[in-house]
Every structure is written in C-alpha cells, then in structure tokens.
Design an enzyme around this catalytic site. Structure first.
Site, PDB file in Angstrom:
ATOM      1  N   GLU A 145     -21.533  -6.232 -21.935  1.00  0.00           N
ATOM      2  CA  GLU A 145     -20.949  -7.069 -22.991  1.00  0.00           C
ATOM      3  C   GLU A 145     -19.430  -7.184 -22.836  1.00  0.00           C
ATOM      4  O   GLU A 145     -18.827  -8.182 -23.232  1.00  0.00           O
ATOM      5  CB  GLU A 145     -21.323  -6.492 -24.367  1.00  0.00           C
ATOM      6  CG  GLU A 145     -21.178  -7.495 -25.494  1.00  0.00           C
ATOM      7  CD  GLU A 145     -21.680  -6.964 -26.838  1.00  0.00           C
ATOM      8  OE1 GLU A 145     -22.353  -5.915 -26.864  1.00  0.00           O
ATOM      9  OE2 GLU A 145     -21.385  -7.600 -27.859  1.00  0.00           O
TER      10      GLU A 145
ATOM     11  N   HIS B 248     -38.631   8.152  -7.946  1.00  0.00           N
ATOM     12  CA  HIS B 248     -40.002   7.820  -7.551  1.00  0.00           C
ATOM     13  C   HIS B 248     -40.321   6.357  -7.820  1.00  0.00           C
ATOM     14  O   HIS B 248     -41.480   5.981  -7.857  1.00  0.00           O
ATOM     15  CB  HIS B 248     -40.986   8.746  -8.275  1.00  0.00           C
ATOM     16  CG  HIS B 248     -40.741  10.179  -7.929  1.00  0.00           C
ATOM     17  ND1 HIS B 248     -41.441  10.838  -6.950  1.00  0.00           N
ATOM     18  CD2 HIS B 248     -39.809  11.054  -8.389  1.00  0.00           C
ATOM     19  CE1 HIS B 248     -40.976  12.081  -6.833  1.00  0.00           C
ATOM     20  NE2 HIS B 248     -39.970  12.225  -7.702  1.00  0.00           N
TER      21      HIS B 248
ATOM     22  N   LYS C 252     -26.246 -14.995 -31.963  1.00  0.00           N
ATOM     23  CA  LYS C 252     -26.400 -14.615 -33.379  1.00  0.00           C
ATOM     24  C   LYS C 252     -26.412 -15.862 -34.266  1.00  0.00           C
ATOM     25  O   LYS C 252     -27.243 -16.013 -35.152  1.00  0.00           O
ATOM     26  CB  LYS C 252     -25.242 -13.707 -33.818  1.00  0.00           C
ATOM     27  CG  LYS C 252     -25.326 -12.272 -33.364  1.00  0.00           C
ATOM     28  CD  LYS C 252     -24.063 -11.578 -33.845  1.00  0.00           C
ATOM     29  CE  LYS C 252     -24.166 -10.092 -33.867  1.00  0.00           C
ATOM     30  NZ  LYS C 252     -22.970  -9.425 -34.350  1.00  0.00           N
TER      31      LYS C 252
HETATM   32  O1  PA5 Z   1     -20.311  -4.799 -29.447  1.00  0.00           O
HETATM   33  C1  PA5 Z   1     -20.552  -5.674 -30.272  1.00  0.00           C
HETATM   34  O2  PA5 Z   1     -19.656  -6.330 -30.815  1.00  0.00           O
HETATM   35  C2  PA5 Z   1     -21.980  -6.025 -30.670  1.00  0.00           C
HETATM   36  O3  PA5 Z   1     -22.898  -5.337 -29.894  1.00  0.00           O
HETATM   37  C3  PA5 Z   1     -22.200  -5.704 -32.142  1.00  0.00           C
HETATM   38  O4  PA5 Z   1     -22.013  -4.327 -32.334  1.00  0.00           O
HETATM   39  C4  PA5 Z   1     -23.604  -6.089 -32.609  1.00  0.00           C
HETATM   40  O5  PA5 Z   1     -23.818  -7.455 -32.364  1.00  0.00           O
HETATM   41  C5  PA5 Z   1     -23.795  -5.790 -34.090  1.00  0.00           C
HETATM   42  O6  PA5 Z   1     -22.826  -6.455 -34.850  1.00  0.00           O
HETATM   43  P1  PA5 Z   1     -22.546  -6.043 -36.352  1.00  0.00           P
HETATM   44  O7  PA5 Z   1     -21.988  -4.677 -36.353  1.00  0.00           O
HETATM   45  O8  PA5 Z   1     -21.568  -7.064 -36.845  1.00  0.00           O
HETATM   46  O9  PA5 Z   1     -23.857  -6.114 -37.088  1.00  0.00           O
END
Ligand code: PA5
Length: 426
Positions: free
Chosen positions: A269, A290, A401
C-alpha cells in the site's frame, strides 16, 4: 533488529557492493529528509515519533473498564486491524484476541457464535470512521450482543479520528473513545492506540513494545551500513530497480505469520505507486519450503527472499528413537531443526543466485516486536524516499472504498456507475 544483506549481493538480479556504496549518498539524504520531517511532525513521518508520543498510560486507563474480559474483538480492516492482529498472534495471553475485518457472512456468524459476548471487549477501529466493512461488522456485532441480552454500550469502545460516523456514535452513546493520532496513516499505526489497545487488554507490556521501537529508531543513521532498517529499505529498493519485483517475506516462527501479513500491507500500500513497487509474497518457514521455495529458487529471476527469525526461542526436544535412519533426529530439538531449515534455505537460495536478506531479532517478545515493526516502517519510508514515492497515500485503496459505497447507494461516485453499467463477457 539485525539485518544481513551479504547474500543480496552478486545474485540475479545482480546488485554489486559498488552500486550500494553509490546509493549510500542517497540514503544519507533520505535520512536527513526523514529526521527533518519527524522533527516537523509532517504527515506520515509522525509515525516514527510514536515511540515517544504514544501514551501507554492513557491506553491502559481507557481499556481498564474491560479488565474482566476473556476475549477482545477488534472490528476494523487494513491498517486498523493488522497491527493489533500482529501483536495478538505473536504474543501469548490468557485473554483471547479476535479480529473481524472481512465481511464474509459465514465467517462472521461462526466467530460470533463462538464468543461469550458478555465477556468480550469490542474495539471498533476506524480512522476515517466511515469504512463500510468496519461499520457493517460493528452493526452486526451490536445486533448479536443485543440478541444475547448484553448491554453493548458496556462492552464496546471505539478508536477513531476526530470526525466520521464512528465518532458520532461514540458521542451519542457515551462510549469510551481512544483517538487515532493525527498524521499517522493506518498501516503505520501499530505503535499507537490503534495497535496497542487490544494488546493492553491482553495484558501485554506495551511500554516494552514502544521501548523496542525506540531502540530501532536510535539505530537510524545516515548510512545504510550503520542502520539495519535503512540497510533493508535501500537493498530492497536497489534490487527492485534491477528487476526483483517480488519480495517473498518468510519468517521462521509460527508466531510471526501475521507479521508477514502486516508487512505485505505496509509494502504494497505504501510503495505500489506510479508504476513502481515490489509485490510482497507471504510465506512461512519451514512450511513453505515444501511449496513456494521451488519457485523462489528455480522460477523467474525477479525476486528476493527476506528470511526472518528470532535467535532465541523456547525449545522442545525431539525424543531419541531407534527407528532406522532417524537416529540423527533423536536428541536434537525442534528449534535446532528449524534453525537448520532456515540456514539450509538461505544456502540453497544463495547457491541458486537468488538474492536474500536475513533479519533477526533476539526473541519474539514485546521488545523484539517493537524493533521489527519500527524497523520495517523505517525501511519502507526509506525505500519510498529513494524511489521518490508518496509513501503515505493510498489513492487506489480510497478509490475502491468509494466505489463500494457508491455501488451500495451510499454516495455519489461516477466510476461506480461505470462499473455497474459494464457489459460482462460471460
Ligand atoms: O493504511 C491505510 O490507510 C488503510 O489500510 C486503512 O487503514 C484501512 O483502509 C481502514 O481505514 P479506516 O481506518 O479509515 O477504517
């Protein structure tokens, strides 16, 4: 945390010592940029200040009303779930920990049916306070509590940002609320309220997690040869530039399996942008020797393997045996065998010219985890600086999202309409 990059040199893709020496000037510049941004509390870089700024007493006070819990259920997703899951799955506790991240109805039902909700603390975690999966799962959990005759307001607290549906819910029902620190993106939030609240309920030493992180922070320096975190960040970056586009992350400890999942999120990410990045592959030693090892050793020359282990662990002897051909195992221990597997894999990859990096901590305990978590975050930020990426944003994740919300009628999103109207081939 110790990083050994010796086996990353001279393989295929080829990285030379001269190339790394040359890159070291960029690492020095990246370090300066990182330390300046930490001092200025810039967005994202603030995560590296958490060893100081996180407040373990405030976290423990906030979760004190839940000290009678026999389980803690974290309802969150992505960065709002994986940090807590990593700590819970690595450390032993009498208080069980569960994470509800996915919205798979069968899994959710099975999990809720297995819990005594009257003895479960529910931590709803969302920085934005608007994430559809988290909010939906929370509504389902709340409904299950009501059906079980449990006063959900007594067993629920939230960890959230200043705005959003979750903050409004906490205010409306006067729920205990922990703040997600400003400027800390989800995948960098494990050392904050987000990752530490469940650990505190489980009785883990959260000060020791932060102390381990502080130790690793103190090891950041202006040369990759002096900083285990930058050694990893710079080496993985240099290898990616030369074609190692997959990073197989392989801890040799069952307790670190979720850590590999956390790492995969951090790496993918943060660094998957502008046509760049390195695909993290999750593996577990010795199990995946394995299976996946065949590919890593003999498949396309487009990868590196990261081998991670604790150098000390509670061990268990292998009983003596008079079974023919097995006397070499009798009197050994499972830990010795696992170490031999680790070293054999390292040797085998090196012999096949597959670049690999060794990362070690002393033990899988609070301190060791703090080092590892902070070390990987700093490595990732260093990689992002070297590649000139915007490490702390996640536009593709945000797109998904919004699209999901749009498809469900929860908001305007033109691209979602395009998806809805698309002709299917089958
Ligand atoms: O690293 C990030 O920004 C994402 O993985 C968020 O943590 C994830 O989408 C969850 O978002 P939120 O904390 O707003 O629910």
């Amino acid at each position: 945390m110790h990083t050994d990059i010796g086996n990353a040199l001279g393989g295929d893709p080829e990285l030379t010592r001269d190339a790394l020496d040359e890159l070291d000037a960029d690492v020095a510049a990246a370090h300066e940029r990182i330390t300046d941004a930490m001092a200025d509390r810039e967005f994202g870089y603030r995560s590296l200040n958490l060893p100081e700024t996180a407040d373990p007493d405030a976290i423990r006070n906030a979760v004190a009303p839940f000290s009678d819990s026999e389980a803690v259920l974290t309802v969150g997703i992505g960065g709002s779930a994986l940090g807590a899951a990593t700590l819970s799955n690595a450390l032993e506790s009498d208080v069980d920990a569960y994470v509800l991240d996915n919205v798979d109805p069968e899994h959710t039902t099975r999990l809720l049916d297995s819990l005594d909700l009257s003895r479960t603390a529910v931590n709803v975690v969302s920085n934005s306070g608007t994430t559809a999966e988290t909010l939906s799962n929370f509504l389902v959990v709340r409904d299950a509590m009501e059906r079980a005759g449990v006063d959900w307001t007594e067993r629920t607290f939230v960890t959230t940002g200043p705005e959003g549906n979750l903050r409004s819910l906490a205010e409306k029902h006067d729920l205990p609320a922990l703040d997600v620190p400003e400027g800390v993106p989800g995948r960098f939030s494990v050392l904050s309220t987000v990752g530490l609240a469940a650990a505190a309920i489980q009785g883990h030493d959260i000060e020791a997690v932060l102390a381990g992180a502080a130790d690793e922070r103190d090891r950041l320096a202006g040369s990759l040869y002096d900083s285990p975190a930058y050694a990893y960040g710079a080496t993985t970056y240099a290898l990616a530039e030369r074609g190692a586009l997959t990073n197989a992350f392989m801890p040799y400890a069952e307790s670190l399996e979720t850590f590999a999942e956390w790492f995969a999120q951090l790496w993918a990410e943060s660094l998957g942008k502008d046509g760049q990045g390195q695909t993290p592959a999750r593996a577990l030693g010795a199990t995946d020797q394995h299976s996946q090892l065949q590919l890593y050793r003999a498949g396309p020359r487009d990868k590196l393997v990261t081998l991670v282990r604790p150098t000390e662990r509670a061990d268990r002897g292998i009983p003596e045996t008079d079974l023919e051909g097995l006397s070499y195992l009798g009197g050994q221990s499972l830990g010795t065998l696992l170490d031999a597997e680790f070293e054999a894999t390292e040797a085998s990859l090196t012999a096949a010219d597959c670049p690999n990096v060794r990362i070690e901590i002393d033990r899988v305990d609070e301190r060791g985890l703090g080092e590892l978590l902070f070390g990987m975050e700093a490595a990732c930020i260093c990689y992002g600086e070297l590649a000139d990426l915007s490490t702390f944003t996640q536009p593709a994740v945000e797109w998904g999202k919004k699209a999901a919300r749009g498809l469900l009628g929860g908001g305007e999103f033109a691209e979602a309409d395009a998806v809805r109207g698309k002709d299917r081939l089958v």
